[in-house]
Design an enzyme around this catalytic site. Structure first.
Site, PDB file in Angstrom:
ATOM      1  N   ASN A 167       0.876  -1.178   0.000  1.00  0.00           N
ATOM      2  CA  ASN A 167       0.000   0.000   0.000  1.00  0.00           C
ATOM      3  C   ASN A 167       0.911   1.225   0.000  1.00  0.00           C
ATOM      4  OD1 ASN A 167      -1.838   2.025   0.468  1.00  0.00           O
ATOM      5  ND2 ASN A 167      -2.317   1.407   2.576  1.00  0.00           N
ATOM      6  N   GLU A 200      -5.841  -4.663  10.627  1.00  0.00           N
ATOM      7  CA  GLU A 200      -4.809  -3.652  10.832  1.00  0.00           C
ATOM      8  C   GLU A 200      -5.117  -2.855  12.101  1.00  0.00           C
ATOM      9  OE1 GLU A 200      -2.582  -2.379   7.073  1.00  0.00           O
ATOM     10  OE2 GLU A 200      -4.402  -1.219   7.143  1.00  0.00           O
ATOM     11  N   LYS A 237       0.178   4.268  -0.394  1.00  0.00           N
ATOM     12  CA  LYS A 237      -0.454   5.489   0.141  1.00  0.00           C
ATOM     13  C   LYS A 237      -0.152   6.677  -0.785  1.00  0.00           C
ATOM     14  CE  LYS A 237      -0.215   3.451   4.695  1.00  0.00           C
ATOM     15  NZ  LYS A 237      -0.175   3.608   6.129  1.00  0.00           N
ATOM     16  N   GLU A 242      -6.948   5.076   7.838  1.00  0.00           N
ATOM     17  CA  GLU A 242      -6.667   6.493   7.552  1.00  0.00           C
ATOM     18  C   GLU A 242      -7.886   7.139   6.897  1.00  0.00           C
ATOM     19  OE1 GLU A 242      -2.989   5.825   5.468  1.00  0.00           O
ATOM     20  OE2 GLU A 242      -2.013   5.336   7.368  1.00  0.00           O
ATOM     21  N   HIS A 266      -9.644   1.620   4.823  1.00  0.00           N
ATOM     22  CA  HIS A 266      -8.374   1.775   5.536  1.00  0.00           C
ATOM     23  C   HIS A 266      -8.598   2.739   6.701  1.00  0.00           C
ATOM     24  CE1 HIS A 266      -4.301   2.899   6.503  1.00  0.00           C
ATOM     25  NE2 HIS A 266      -3.907   1.801   5.877  1.00  0.00           N
ATOM     26  N   GLY A 281       2.280   2.329  11.037  1.00  0.00           N
ATOM     27  CA  GLY A 281       3.320   3.357  10.995  1.00  0.00           C
ATOM     28  C   GLY A 281       4.007   3.627  12.328  1.00  0.00           C
ATOM     29  N   SER A 319       2.908  -1.944  10.601  1.00  0.00           N
ATOM     30  CA  SER A 319       4.336  -2.040  10.932  1.00  0.00           C
ATOM     31  C   SER A 319       4.979  -3.365  10.538  1.00  0.00           C
ATOM     32  CB  SER A 319       4.580  -1.731  12.414  1.00  0.00           C
ATOM     33  OG  SER A 319       4.307  -0.368  12.660  1.00  0.00           O
TER      34      SER A 319
HETATM   35  P1  PGA Z   1       2.627   0.473   7.740  1.00  0.00           P
HETATM   36  O1  PGA Z   1       1.189   0.723   7.071  1.00  0.00           O
HETATM   37  O2  PGA Z   1       3.144  -0.829   7.181  1.00  0.00           O
HETATM   38  O3  PGA Z   1       3.441   1.641   7.318  1.00  0.00           O
HETATM   39  O4  PGA Z   1       2.408   0.394   9.204  1.00  0.00           O
HETATM   40  C1  PGA Z   1       0.303  -0.341   6.842  1.00  0.00           C
HETATM   41  C2  PGA Z   1      -0.981   0.188   6.265  1.00  0.00           C
HETATM   42  O5  PGA Z   1      -1.390   1.296   6.613  1.00  0.00           O
HETATM   43  O6  PGA Z   1      -1.622  -0.486   5.441  1.00  0.00           O
END
Ligand code: PGA
Length: 254
Positions: A12, A169, A14, A101, A99, A175, A214
């Site tokens: 992903n 997740e 982003k 976010e 997601h 992150g 992560s």
């Molecule tokens: P990350 O993000 O691996 O940077 O923690 C995962 C995600 O948001 O899908």
């Protein structure tokens, strides 16, 4: 323990990647794949702006494409939005929906995600539906309640195990460099299967459940070894081809 299905390794990206650097990265990934036998399905979800160019570069490479979101309507006056059909037209086979976010920053709730998923299925896409608890919910022992609610309400009636992937997740893991214990990941993946079995007996075979938050080149092999983990959704570490490649290679160790 060998896996029930070929693991999915999903990058992903982003809101990252300009055309030039991204084309170099995809070229580097393609050449690594070309020289190896890989034990997983690689899916890249780049920003919309890169899909057109990627669509020309990835056929027959072993890489599949996905979008990071789509609208719930199939077309119309929705300035700034992208439809599932447009993703399909760019050779996408997948779309990430819900997601955290987007749940947090764009006020997307589970009911809206279910509508988007319905539209994604109509266009022939597989929906990767994200669920997970915040830190506060975890600290209040609400992980199971929250994940259960998100699963029940984010999956439309027409969802099936053949057109849906669930990504667990934990919001606090994204992150942050922190991940749940392996026991916690196993328990939540099992909860997701149990909720679907009890609430959606029409669902078909076991659904694919992947973990995100992560994931990096150091923990991927151990996370993939957890029973019930069918793949990984990788954010930051998917932007670095060498790290992403180590994650892809960790599928061979399981
Ligand atoms: P990350 O993000 O691996 O940077 O923690 C995962 C995600 O948001 O899908």
């Amino acid at each position: 323990m060998s896996k029930r299905i070929t693991p999915l390794i999903i990058g992903n990206w982003k809101m990252n990647g300009t055309l030039l650097e991204s084309m170099q990265n995809i070229k580097k990934l393609r050449s690594k794949i070309h020289n190896s036998l890989i034990g997983c399905q690689i899916i890249i979800c780049p920003p919309f702006t890169l899909l057109r160019d990627f669509a020309e570069k990835v056929p027959n490479t072993g890489i599949k494409l996905g979008g990071q979101n789509c609208h719930h309507a199939s077309e119309g006056s929705f300035t700034g939005e992208i439809s599932a059909n447009m993703l399909k037209n760019m050779t996408c086979e997948y779309v990430i929906l819900g997601h955290s976010e987007r749940r947090a920053n764009c006020n997307e709730n589970s009911e809206l995600i279910a509508k988007k998923a319905k539209n994604a299925y109509n266009s022939g896409l597989t929906a990767i539906i994200c669920v997970g608890e915040t830190l506060q919910e975890k600290e209040n022992d609400l992980t199971n309640v929250v994940v259960r609610e998100q699963i029940i309400n984010s999956l439309p009636d027409v969802a099936k195990s053949s057109n849906t992937v669930i990504a667990y997740e934990p919001v606090w893991a994204i992150g942050s460099g922190k991940i749940p214990t392996f026991e916690e990941i196993e328990e939540t993946h099992k909860l997701i299967q149990d909720v679907i079995k009890s609430e959606r007996p029409d669902f078909g075979e076991e659904i694919t459940v992947i973990y995100g938050g992560s994931v990096d080149e150091n923990n991927s092999s151990n996370i993939l070894a957890i029973p019930g983990v069918d793949g990984l959704l990788v954010g930051r570490a998917s932007l670095d081809v060498d790290k992403f490649w180590q994650i892809i290679e960790s599928c061979d160790k399981n």
